[in-house]
Enzyme design. Structure first.
Site, PDB file in Angstrom:
ATOM      1  N   ARG A  94       0.822  -1.217   0.000  1.00 28.40           N
ATOM      2  CA  ARG A  94       0.000   0.000   0.000  1.00 28.40           C
ATOM      3  C   ARG A  94       0.853   1.263   0.000  1.00 28.40           C
ATOM      4  NH1 ARG A  94      -2.872   2.039  -2.526  1.00 28.40           N
ATOM      5  NH2 ARG A  94      -3.788  -0.011  -2.744  1.00 28.40           N
TER       6      ARG A  94
ATOM      7  N   LYS B 298       2.820  25.370  -4.637  1.00 30.32           N
ATOM      8  CA  LYS B 298       1.544  24.812  -4.154  1.00 30.32           C
ATOM      9  C   LYS B 298       1.614  23.290  -4.187  1.00 30.32           C
ATOM     10  CE  LYS B 298      -1.019  28.923  -5.556  1.00 30.32           C
ATOM     11  NZ  LYS B 298      -2.073  29.536  -6.397  1.00 30.32           N
TER      12      LYS B 298
ATOM     13  N   LYS C  47       5.963  40.181  -4.894  1.00 35.83           N
ATOM     14  CA  LYS C  47       4.520  40.256  -5.141  1.00 35.83           C
ATOM     15  C   LYS C  47       3.968  41.585  -4.653  1.00 35.83           C
ATOM     16  CE  LYS C  47       3.963  35.256  -4.817  1.00 35.83           C
ATOM     17  NZ  LYS C  47       3.050  34.175  -4.488  1.00 35.83           N
TER      18      LYS C  47
ATOM     19  N   GLU D  80       6.057  40.023  -9.845  1.00 32.61           N
ATOM     20  CA  GLU D  80       4.682  39.674 -10.236  1.00 32.61           C
ATOM     21  C   GLU D  80       3.890  40.949 -10.478  1.00 32.61           C
ATOM     22  OE1 GLU D  80       2.551  36.748  -7.731  1.00 32.61           O
ATOM     23  OE2 GLU D  80       0.896  38.187  -7.712  1.00 32.61           O
TER      24      GLU D  80
ATOM     25  N   ASP E 286       0.138  37.831 -13.633  1.00 34.00           N
ATOM     26  CA  ASP E 286      -0.742  37.041 -12.776  1.00 34.00           C
ATOM     27  C   ASP E 286      -2.204  37.237 -13.148  1.00 34.00           C
ATOM     28  OD1 ASP E 286      -1.276  35.274 -10.645  1.00 34.00           O
ATOM     29  OD2 ASP E 286      -1.839  36.973  -9.387  1.00 34.00           O
TER      30      ASP E 286
END
Lengths: 282, 282, 282, 282, 282, 282
Positions: F103, F138, F170, F200, F221
């Site tokens: 597993r 992410k 950012k 950004e 963005d």
């Protein structure tokens, strides 16, 4: 009673390990299912047999790690002699947390107080003699520092902590080095001026050579009390004599009365029964 | 004897921890000073008392971690009943490594074989009855998985491993939930279909409600053997009955003869004396 | 040269930590991008300055941990005196792995050989005297056991390893205990028979009391060589005398010639310049 | 001075590791034996030589981990230039705890301030030129992040942190890839758009190809200052030029005056002598 | 919604690991370079899609571990159903810290809320039937305990946590043991009274034997809904029936309507898309 | 396909963690109860859907850690495109070990191959354009290095690995620094010459300033494809343009056709469904 500090991360790590064993990944599923998160309780931990306490720091760490909101007061801490029924700790806080930490706290307290109680039994038995009771390296794996501290709580003293902090020359070392003298010389040559050297002998006829070598301590291993007495006579306080082997509450007085300086016991750490302690909600 | 595997990293981690305790930063200063690096020896580990063996994996790990060149043969492994003098392991390899690992290996072997031997004493005492001997969560901190395995080696069985893998509803849970029935219902509602639920009672008059609740097991806590017998009669095999409290080699037979299914003992893990084992160079 | 074993997990852990620093999450992106996985190379590690080698185990561990397929032969290992250009290690195996482990291996080798070389400089400077050169607790955080071993490689000896393995009574301890005598007595009362006790004094007028207390060693801290000579005269070999403070290659001979037994230096561990070593592909 | 944060768990872990080295299993046996648990003291940490400070976070962590009751005020923190006698930290709290954490705190402070001080010496030496002083991967194993921070405290800058965060193409990579151009192309093809690429050359005749390849930085390895000057002339600011090799306080000015943009030094991390700092009770 | 506690060290360890991935050795170099250390901000974390929340503890731990000065209020915590735009958390504190912890906090929140949302979709789809939705061991490595908790947040229930806490007899076990009956008997003989046993069958003709064996639960693996219905009819509620295989939001209602007790889904843990959540400065 | 090495301790640690989750303290109780220790089997792992493979090293580590006696042959490893039914791995060895590791091995393989497959879907969709597909931060907590590698297996590229290895300025950084120019200047002043800087922007009118600042990359963005096209026109290849926001298999082609250089997707790591893989005994 004056006790040294226990190194705090040793206690914290041992308790964290025990809590991981007990909580696993799912946690205390019984308390979470049956007790509201907001419920609070008062509880006590009491002795159910007489004995000597050790492990208070582990008790505090167990409850704090599970829930810092639990307040714990120490009524009878490390080194205290207690009788059946004496309250050791008073607790106040979230019911779930108290129940989740209970078993780990008691497992430490029972085990370490067992060691302290066994030590105290030997210490009491040699009252009035010059002999000091010390522990050995025959400790429970993973708990050595805690058990060594429990021995102090019981009125005993510590022998070396491990292979690293003092020299103990045994039969195999003597054989490999070609005798007591060369073994001692090899240790003195290699090692620093800060390290004590003990030589273990199991026959009286080795004693003079061991003393002559300059050993700081000589261990009389598994000798009869008659031989121990002779060793004490021969030694004339030239070096420290330690006795080991078959040390029990029954035999220890006779050993002490031979005049040896130190009596070391593995039993107080590897075979002391747990002291019966319990937690009750008020 | 058929035994499950011990999870290998649990053994390896416990042994590594114990070796770190014993070797510290400076290592085995005695052997390094007195024994040539090239010296090799043969040695045996033997039982000095009769008992049941547990901890072979830890013995193997201790020598392997100190020096993989040490060869260890298992003569009597986990679950074997041995008598005084029986050879358990035969070793061959670097003398320094054998001596450096000796104490850690023996500490595990003595402690775990002590648990197995104590378990076997209870198991033997109930021979011919239906009762099974099981352990509890009263284990030595940090060694639970190893002690649970030692209980199997002694012929016992395991209770739950921790708070996480089964429900045990005790008096405080019952009080908080408002009774046996609501406590059981709360557990059933919150928890999955894969979790067993045990309810602890300490009075006979709680028994019918506990059975009616649907509990998988009912724990009769600290009851007299008379009450246990009555409980067995009332139960009529509707659920599993477990007895706990004051279980000793002397009392266990009478408890088993009441007809209870399970007898749980904390003593076999928290207070079993170490089995005497020793290493000798050949 | 006869050296004790380094505890293997200490080396392995330190090397693993250093490799994690150097490889991060993405690894050796340069070698992976430019060198085929199948490429193999031969390489040597050589001294670019003369010195004394320490750290061979860390070199071996670095290459083994990055790729066990890399074969490393030790041409000049721990404790060997080498001159500029001497080949220390010969390597053979996957090119990527050799390059990925190179810097970590060299960082250990350079640092520890630097300690050994500095130690040897002091040891050489006191040749013909009775003084032994020892290190202190002024070590690089995280590398104490390795640096203590490097001191042995350089011909020095170890002082205590930490706060835990020997007593060193300094001015603050003396002040708190109410004098040298009570401080020594307190240590003797609390601690086991296996622990040595050193007392630090910084004025000659403290010497008699320190000797009388029974101290195993007396540290003459930052005294002039004249005072040291007087101390040696007063002592009459009753106890071991250690000198510390302002110990450099230039001053150490004069200190040794005062007749002190031990000279401790922090400089050999906290300020020894790295020995220049380099890796070249053949 | 504006400094980035040090990642707190890196400091905490390094300090915990150092405390474990120093406290072992038995802790600070001297202070426990001679100083009452209730005693409190005030103390200062002062510079005993002039230098630049780095390591304040480690000092704070050391005392906090040993005893959170110790209050520490920072009088001269990271990046501050101090002269002999300047008070760096003021402490107040339990005497035992102050003494138990002292050595670890000073070991970090002395080592990291040594790095900062050495860096500042190079930075000062190139004042008025355009050259920036940067460190390398030649750091003390286990302390890279802390030493990189100490370099910033000394006014230097950081090169790449490890093998993972930037490409550095050296001779072996060039050889394996079949030349500077293909090596650069391989890096550009495999790696993301966020990674800088530096190419190391050791001969002037490689310069045009390196510039033409598109390298972000070119490292002139072990070149003479004459060659560096020529390289600067040839480059015409098309790319960044870095110089390395034989960078000392004596040579660095001449290197900077060649007009190179960056000068990298291993010496500031691997061989900087510890800054002398000490703790005194008030 | 009533949820059990998550074991706190599991959350703390997982968050620490994630922060180490994101901060590396150099930390948040962008925020350190551009934002003053003293700057503070207020921010919110909001849902950008509708869903069910899980992971609040991880969010709290991420900000606390990066900077305990950041205050976080929970507006919509574990188990709450939220719609696009709902504010989940309100933050207040040092700007650098908020930005440094942001991504780790959102990665946990998005991932675990994704699991909860997927679970809720299945739970909603079976409303009005008796079927319970449970998860499997097909979890993301390293996050099992957190994902199991997220399943509870979504209204599902947990199956066994691992190989260790319940028996699941599959085809290979049946084959090795020589049939369903002997496999079940082997499990019952070896294992304690606290362990449930499930048997997996994939053909209807195995059902009677599985029921007869005494299995606590029978898993109908990859059967058609027609076969499931028949199994329900045959079973007559003698044991618990679980269905698995091809469970999607589209198919789950039909499966539930067959009358099975339990429906297990790997999809809710191994393939649930992350819930879109974002952090905005106010 | 040419892939970089995965750092081996990262794989080993992640697998060890997953095995601890699955084996707990009691291990694989089902296999131990039903399968003889001596039984051996052959098995295969096959794809049950088409996709791209990633995670072979984790599969190898899982079986090796559970039982080194299990032999595993890789039929289709990292980066290979497979169709339903293709055999990926062939196994041979102890039956118990194969089942105990199954597993964990499949959980890694399914998860990472899911990431690779999702990446490949985006890569395929932009075939013929200049756009490169890259991942983001992410990622699934604890698995970043493995997922970054899986992206490479799928034909994508990596963006920065964390906050530490590149600058990404950012909106909040711009606001705090007082504009794009000062933010960029602050980064350049503080940080080394080895660090790339991305800015950004979310409005076209910010583009010229961002280009003028000297940014290595500019992130557009959540812009419309029309705005992206304009940005490409304005840029005239002066810097690298990256697009992010709403990147799906359906939208990615249109984004690529705007002429941007880089397209970053969080979906490929945080929401890729697991690839269906299974293990069958032969």
């Amino acid at each position: 009673m004056k006790l040294p500090r226990l190194v705090s991360h040793i206690v914290d790590d041992a308790v964290a390990r025990a809590l991981r064993e007990d909580l696993g990944d799912a946690g205390d599923i019984t308390s979470d299912a049956t007790i509201p998160a907001s419920a609070t309780s008062s509880a006590i931990i009491a002795a159910r047999k007489q004995g000597v306490i050790a492990g208070a720091n582990a008790v505090l760490a167990a409850f704090r790690q599970v829930d810092p909101a639990i307040k714990v007061a120490v009524n009878a801490g490390d080194g205290e002699r207690v009788k059946k029924g004496d309250v050791l700790f008073s607790l106040d806080g979230p019911s779930r947390g108290i129940l989740s930490a209970e078993r780990v706290a008691l497992n430490f307290l029972g085990h370490l107080s067992g060691v302290a109680t066994a030590t105290a039994a030997l210490v009491d038995a040699v009252t009035g003699t010059n002999a000091k009771i010390v522990c050995t390296r025959k400790t429970t794996p993973g708990l050595r520092a805690l058990e060594k501290h429990a021995v102090l709580c019981g009125g005993g003293r510590n022998h070396r902590f491990g292979l690293y902090d003092a020299v103990m020359i045994k039969d195999n070392h003597i054989a490999a080095a070609g005798g007591i003298m060369p073994a001692f010389a090899a240790a003195k040559t290699s090692l620093g001026h800060m390290v004590k050297v003990e030589i273990e002998i199991d026959r009286l006829d080795q004693l003079e050579e061991a003393i002559a070598s300059g050993a700081d301590i000589i261990l009389l291993d598994n000798m009869s009390t008659d031989d121990m007495k002779q060793a004490v006579d021969i030694n004339q306080a030239r070096t420290i004599l330690e006795a080991s082997g078959n040390v029990t509450v029954k035999t220890v007085r006779a050993i002490a009365e031979t005049g040896v300086d130190i009596i070391s016991s593995g039993w107080i750490t590897h075979s002391a029964p747990s002291l019966d302690v319990g937690l009750d909600f008020k």
